[in-house]
Write an enzyme that holds these catalytic residues in place. Sequence first.
Site, PDB file in Angstrom:
ATOM      1  N   LEU A  99      23.465 -27.384  12.484  1.00 21.84           N
ATOM      2  CA  LEU A  99      23.226 -27.967  11.112  1.00 21.84           C
ATOM      3  C   LEU A  99      23.692 -26.770  10.200  1.00 21.84           C
ATOM      4  CD1 LEU A  99      19.722 -29.133  12.062  1.00 21.84           C
ATOM      5  CD2 LEU A  99      21.645 -30.699  11.462  1.00 21.84           C
ATOM      6  N   PRO A 100      24.028 -27.538   8.993  1.00 18.27           N
ATOM      7  CA  PRO A 100      24.714 -26.718   8.037  1.00 18.27           C
ATOM      8  C   PRO A 100      23.691 -25.416   7.420  1.00 18.27           C
ATOM      9  CG  PRO A 100      25.088 -28.939   7.486  1.00 18.27           C
ATOM     10  CD  PRO A 100      23.898 -28.744   8.525  1.00 18.27           C
ATOM     11  N   THR A 132      23.224 -21.460  11.856  1.00 21.11           N
ATOM     12  CA  THR A 132      23.191 -20.107  11.142  1.00 21.11           C
ATOM     13  C   THR A 132      22.259 -20.109  10.147  1.00 21.11           C
ATOM     14  OG1 THR A 132      25.685 -19.977  11.842  1.00 21.11           O
ATOM     15  CG2 THR A 132      24.748 -18.246  10.036  1.00 21.11           C
ATOM     16  N   LYS A 217      24.414 -13.138  13.959  1.00 19.64           N
ATOM     17  CA  LYS A 217      25.216 -13.913  13.686  1.00 19.64           C
ATOM     18  C   LYS A 217      25.789 -13.632  12.001  1.00 19.64           C
ATOM     19  CE  LYS A 217      28.128 -17.108  12.862  1.00 19.64           C
ATOM     20  NZ  LYS A 217      27.965 -18.861  12.854  1.00 19.64           N
ATOM     21  N   LYS A 292      27.465 -19.392   2.107  1.00 21.45           N
ATOM     22  CA  LYS A 292      26.329 -19.638   2.552  1.00 21.45           C
ATOM     23  C   LYS A 292      25.778 -18.481   3.457  1.00 21.45           C
ATOM     24  CE  LYS A 292      25.091 -21.273   6.238  1.00 21.45           C
ATOM     25  NZ  LYS A 292      24.789 -21.923   7.431  1.00 21.45           N
TER      26      LYS A 292
END
Length: 317
Positions: A99-100, A132, A217, A292
Amino acid sequence: MAMYYRVRSLLSAVKTTRHFSTIPSPPPTAFSSQFQNVGFIGLGNMGSRMAQNLIKAGYNVAIHDINFNVIKMFTDMGVSAKETPFEVAETSDVVITMLPSTSHVLDVYTGPNGLLHGGSLIRPRLLINSSTIDPETSRKLSAAISNFNLEEETGNWEKPFILDAPVSGGVLAAEAGSLTFMVGGSEDAYLAAKPLFLSMGKNTIYCGGAGTGSAAKICNNLAMAVSMLGVSEALALGQSLGIDAETLTKVFNSSSARCWSSDSYNPVPGVMEGVPASRNYAGGFSSKLMAKDLILAAASAKAVDFKCPLTSQALEM
């Protein structure tokens, strides 16, 4: 709704730790044969390709996404689609989310129709979040899920587990099945999940307890953001000084400037085939998502009182 607020409260109240030792570890071989029914939530540029590779590997995949067009693409191939994350959980042995952002992850896990909506019992033995997000949220989700029980115990598995397992490699690697997974959580659960990871990627790296995959990450993407900016600036300067971008790239890749941004994901159109720069920058990792990730890196650095000047400059750019 009561369950939604109970889990939200649990996520807020739980004390985070840097270890996952309070949660019992399952035997690594006891779970591997239980993964045939895989739920996949989040079918964007990355997730859709990851799900396709699972299907190619022979898994029985059920999907969910808010994008009707991508759902139709999968249902036209005979893949089962569910209307909510909770319905995905009801039919799955393992659920993967891609998911974003953190807010999307929390909604899918703890929202009114989320994976954890059905009381204190859930069917999936394993939850894998490849989104992430920040390490803190990954640890809180892990601690929250440790308070749930399985609808049906299988072998020695008495509790569900969650792994934070974000990926590196971009859309091209997702399509080719050559992603790298950075995994945090129970090491035994990680070992049991390796066949799943290797159906979607070629490298898996166990990073440690809950949240360490997420930490790896954001650090990886911080380094990539800074290197991409440096490569882009140097290539732009070189062209302004009369050096062809392809020639300068050959110099980089034979010299000390060589990096992923120069030899695998070159930012100049026409220098390298198959990369977003040569497709009018379509189908790649968007600058919005990179911003982001840099925000996550900056927030994580602030949380541990660590100064990251390059993070701030990259984010500003």
